[in-house]
Structures are given as C-alpha cells and as structure tokens.
Design a protein around this motif. Structure first.
Motif, short mmCIF file in Angstrom:
data_model
loop_
_atom_site.label_atom_id
_atom_site.label_comp_id
_atom_site.label_asym_id
_atom_site.label_seq_id
_atom_site.Cartn_x
_atom_site.Cartn_y
_atom_site.Cartn_z
N MET A 9 0.89 -1.34 0.05
CA MET A 9 -0.08 -0.11 0.04
C MET A 9 0.90 1.27 -0.05
SD MET A 9 -2.94 1.03 2.42
CE MET A 9 -4.33 0.03 1.40
N GLY B 207 -7.55 2.66 0.03
CA GLY B 207 -7.66 2.10 -1.32
C GLY B 207 -8.02 2.92 -2.31
N LEU C 246 -5.51 5.46 -3.16
CA LEU C 246 -4.33 4.76 -3.71
C LEU C 246 -4.70 4.74 -5.32
CD1 LEU C 246 -1.56 2.92 -3.95
CD2 LEU C 246 -3.06 1.15 -3.50
N ALA C 247 -5.90 4.19 -5.59
CA ALA C 247 -6.36 4.07 -6.94
C ALA C 247 -6.19 5.55 -7.92
CB ALA C 247 -7.80 3.67 -7.01
N ALA D 242 -7.77 0.51 -12.45
CA ALA D 242 -7.04 0.35 -11.36
C ALA D 242 -7.72 0.26 -9.95
CB ALA D 242 -6.03 1.72 -11.09
N VAL E 206 -7.45 -2.32 -7.00
CA VAL E 206 -7.19 -2.03 -5.52
C VAL E 206 -8.48 -2.64 -4.89
CG1 VAL E 206 -7.11 -0.05 -4.25
CG2 VAL E 206 -5.88 -0.22 -6.17
N TYR F 233 -8.44 -6.49 -4.26
CA TYR F 233 -6.88 -6.97 -3.76
C TYR F 233 -7.22 -6.66 -2.53
CZ TYR F 233 -2.07 -7.26 -3.31
OH TYR F 233 -0.98 -7.74 -2.87
N HIS F 234 -7.86 -5.53 -1.90
CA HIS F 234 -8.04 -5.26 -0.44
C HIS F 234 -9.19 -5.90 0.19
CE1 HIS F 234 -4.88 -2.22 -1.78
NE2 HIS F 234 -4.45 -2.47 -0.34
N LEU G 67 0.30 -1.60 -7.92
CA LEU G 67 -0.22 -1.05 -6.74
C LEU G 67 0.89 -0.14 -6.12
CD1 LEU G 67 -1.98 -3.98 -4.93
CD2 LEU G 67 -2.86 -2.02 -6.12
#
Lengths: 215, 227
Positions: A1, A152, A155-156, A169, A173, A176-177, B118
């Motif tokens: 992350m 998240g 992050l995206a 993305a 994300v 994945y999270h 990521l």
C-alpha cells in the motif's frame, strides 16, 4: 500500500505534500499536553505494527490499523500516522521519501474518514434491541474496514494520475484489499470491544457513563 | 439486589470476586484475540511492503530477480530496461519465479525498473564495466570463419591446457557464479528490518512528542505572573 519513489509524477507528489501540510496544520491545532502521551504511544504502535509480518501460507500480511487509530485518536490520528510513515520511509525505505505526502494523505486520510464513521454511531437511528456495546463494536469494525477502503480509493486515484486507467486500477485495488478490509474490521472490532470493557475513555468521542455504560 | 448478587449466583468456583472477574476478563480478551488470529490466518492476501530488485551480469547475459521483503516472488511484473541515453532497450515481464533474463549485444550502462503494480517499484543500475568476457562471444559472432581453425588449435592445445582467452572466460564465469549468492545475501541483509531500527524509531517518536510537550508547556507558562 505504501507507494514507492518514482511511481508518481512530480505534480502529484508535490500536491501530496501540500495536502499533508494543510491536514497536519488543521489536525494539530490546540493540541492539549495531556493528549500527547496517548498520541505518541499510538504512533509508536502504528510504526511497529506495519513491520510485523504474519506468515500466511506462501506469503505474509501486515496490519495497517489506520481505522483503529482513527477511532482511538480522532483528529490526532493524522499527525501520528504522518510521523510513523516518515520514519518508515527514512529508516526502512518502506515507501518512497518523495511520496510521504501522498502516503500520509492515503493512510492518514483513511484514519480521519474512519473517525467520521465512528462518530456516526450515535447519529444513526438503530432498532432498540441493539445494545450500545454491540453498536459500538460494530461501528468500530466498520471504521476499521472503512479506513482501508478510503486508503484504497486514494491509492487508485494516485495510480490513475500516473497513467493507469482509473476504473481498472480502482477495481484491481478494491478486489485486492477486500480480505484486508475484513481482517482490519475484525481486528478493530475486537480491540474496540476490549477497550470498551476495560477503559472506554481511551476511545475518542467518549461520553462519561450514565445510562449508556456497557455492563 | 446487592450489586454482585446476580454474579454470585452464577459463580461456580470459590475464588474471591475480583480474581474471578479478572479471569473472566482475560478469557474474553483471549477469545477476541483468537477470533482475530483465526481471521488473519485464513486470509489469502499479501503483503507488500518493499520490493527488492537483484540483478547480476554473467558474460553478456543479464539476470533480473524481483521479490518482496517477505520473500514472495514478484510474478508478472513489468521490467523496463533503459540505456545511458534513456532509450528503452528492452521491455518484458517476470516469469513465475519473479525472474527476467535477457542478452545484450553491446554492453552499456543500464537502468532497470521493475514495477509490480499497486505502487510497488524498484530500480537498479548496471555499469557497462560489469559486462565481462564479451571478447569471446563477440569475436566468435563476427568471425565465424575463424572458429573452425580455433577449434582445431584448441583440441591440439588441450594437452597443454586452455589458451589465455578461454581461461579468462572460464574463471570469470566461475567467480561470478560463486559471488552471486553472496551478493544476494548482502542485499538481503541490507534490506532487512532490524529490531534495533524499530526500537530507534519508537524512541524517536516518543522523543519528538516529548519535545513538543516541553515547548508547548513552556509557551503556556511563559506568560504566568511571577511566583
């Protein structure tokens, strides 16, 4: 992350630092000296927690705990997380140095959103059969999950600025999270439940007991 | 009803009230922690953290090895190799072992970027001088006509030993093979999170907040009337 150096373009990480400066200024206003020991202990716990890996099959995970930190510290979660992230980047190269601002907005911002979710627990009308203790534990778990969800999202957004298509993305994300959201929610709920029984004044937005006290 | 009468009726043991309550509290905590532990161990999520990039050169071949700080291999991660003029020389993806190998026709300074998605990215730089033993393959490629006579002379000199060029190439290969695991171990040692660093970080945090408390209390008491 934690985003590494060189992934994001200059305008993005510079605005990350600008946003961090603004949020830090807002969240450290009128900080009481009595709060400082609690904030420093939680900041140390955040710093150490992300370095402890639990081996899981072929890989391992580490907790981020920004939701729980948002519930415990409230607004002061942001400076605590900012300091923890800066030290992680400098000492362990966990995340790049140029992107400390973006990482702080991502993880510290997630903590602030989680705190907002925690504050909602008194504002939302719930059926009378739910006891205050159960409501608080549920919202603590929700705050834990929301902390990861907001992180998240940031992050995206950050990855989208570096050229990846945003929805692709964001979806990656998000999926994945999801396991991490479940784990963090469970851990945050368990910790909030424990603290409510032992020392409820540690949590933010604490009202001294009258008829609300859990038994 | 007396405050503890209800719990007295339910109590099975004869411990004093406070000890029994403390035991129940501990059991509840352990229960909560166990629930959390079970959820953690059933998770299939990784990781991540720092992405490590290990590169080594053998002759004209470049080996790229990507893995995370916890040992997971960086599979299907994009590799971009640029030369000294920032032009892309070669691009590719790591395989299931997190490795990507390629051959270079002409040795040059290389800048390798490994991106595992990521936000995880690592870079490495290889100097042109690390490419050794290129004299033999390059000479062999450009002078195919002369390899035949060379082969015959090699077999003739087999009794007297390898010629200088072959010897140099062999020694270089052997040394780089021997040094490769050492170089990897050194890199792992450097990247490892040490307990002393953790303690140092915690000390820094506590000290920083302590200094803050000191300065804010000074500021608050500066305007107090003299005692």
């Amino acid at each position: 992350m934690h985003i590494a150096d060189g992934v994001l373009s200059a305008p993005v990480w510079i605005s990350g630092f600008a946003a961090t400066a603004v949020l830090a200024a807002i969240t450290t206003r009128n900080m009481d000296n009595e709060e400082i020991p609690k904030v420093s202990v939680v900041a140390s716990a955040f710093f150490v927690a992300t370095l402890i890996h639990f081996p899981v099959g072929a890989t391992s995970i580490h907790l981020i705990l920004n939701g729980l930190i948002g519930v415990v510290l409230g607004a002061r979660a942001f400076p605590a997380i900012l300091l923890g992230l800066a030290l992680q980047a400098i000492i362990f190269q966990h995340g790049g140095v140029s992107v400390i601002g973006v990482n702080a907005v991502m993880i510290g911002g997630g903590a602030l959103v989680a705190h907002g979710a925690w504050l909602m627990r008194k504002k939302i009308a719930l059926p009378a059969s739910i006891k205050p203790y159960q409501r608080d534990v549920a919202f603590g778990a929700l705050a834990g999950a929301i902390g990861i969800l907001s992180s998240g999202a940031v992050l995206a957004l950050a990855l989208a600025t570096s050229g990846e298509a945003f929805w692709a993305a964001a979806q990656f994300v998000f999926w994945y999270h999801i396991p991490l959201m479940l784990i963090e929610g469970a851990v945050a709920g368990a910790c909030v439940g424990f603290l409510l029984r032992v020392k409820p004044s540690v949590l933010s937005d604490y009202q001294p007991p009258n008829s609300d006290r859990p038994r | 009803m007396r405050p503890n009468e209800q719990s007295d009726n339910k109590r099975m043991c004869t411990l004093p009230n406070s000890a029994s309550k403390w035991i129940h509290r501990c059991l509840r905590t352990i229960g909560n922690v166990m629930v959390a532990a079970v959820l953690i161990t059933t998770a299939s999520v990784a990781h991540a953290h720092k992405l490590n990039l290990f590169t080594y050169v053998e002759g004209d071949k470049v080996f790229v090895d990507g893995y995370f700080a916890d040992g997971t291999k960086a599979r299907n991660s994009s590799v971009t190799v640029r030369n000294g003029a920032r032009e892309i020389v070669i691009e590719g993806t790591t395989n299931e072992e997190g490795q990507f190998n390629f051959k270079l026709a002409t040795p040059s300074d290389l800048h390798i970027v490994l991106n595992a998605g990521l936000g995880h990215q690592a870079e490495a730089v290889i100097a042109a001088t690390e490419f050794g033993g290129t004299a033999s393959p390059a000479a062999a490629a450009t002078t195919p006509a002369t390899t035949e006579p060379n082969a015959t002379t090699d077999t003739e000199t087999a009794a007297t030993g390898l010629d200088a060029r072959e010897l140099e190439a062999t020694v270089q290969r052997a040394v780089s093979e021997g040094v490769r695991p050492l170089a990897k171990e050194i890199m792992d040692l450097r990247e490892k999170a040490k307990v002393s660093d953790m303690i140092g970080g915690v000390g820094f945090i506590v000290g920083a907040f302590g200094l803050w408390a000191l300065f804010t209390s000074r500021r608050n008491t500066r305007n107090d009337p003299p005692a």
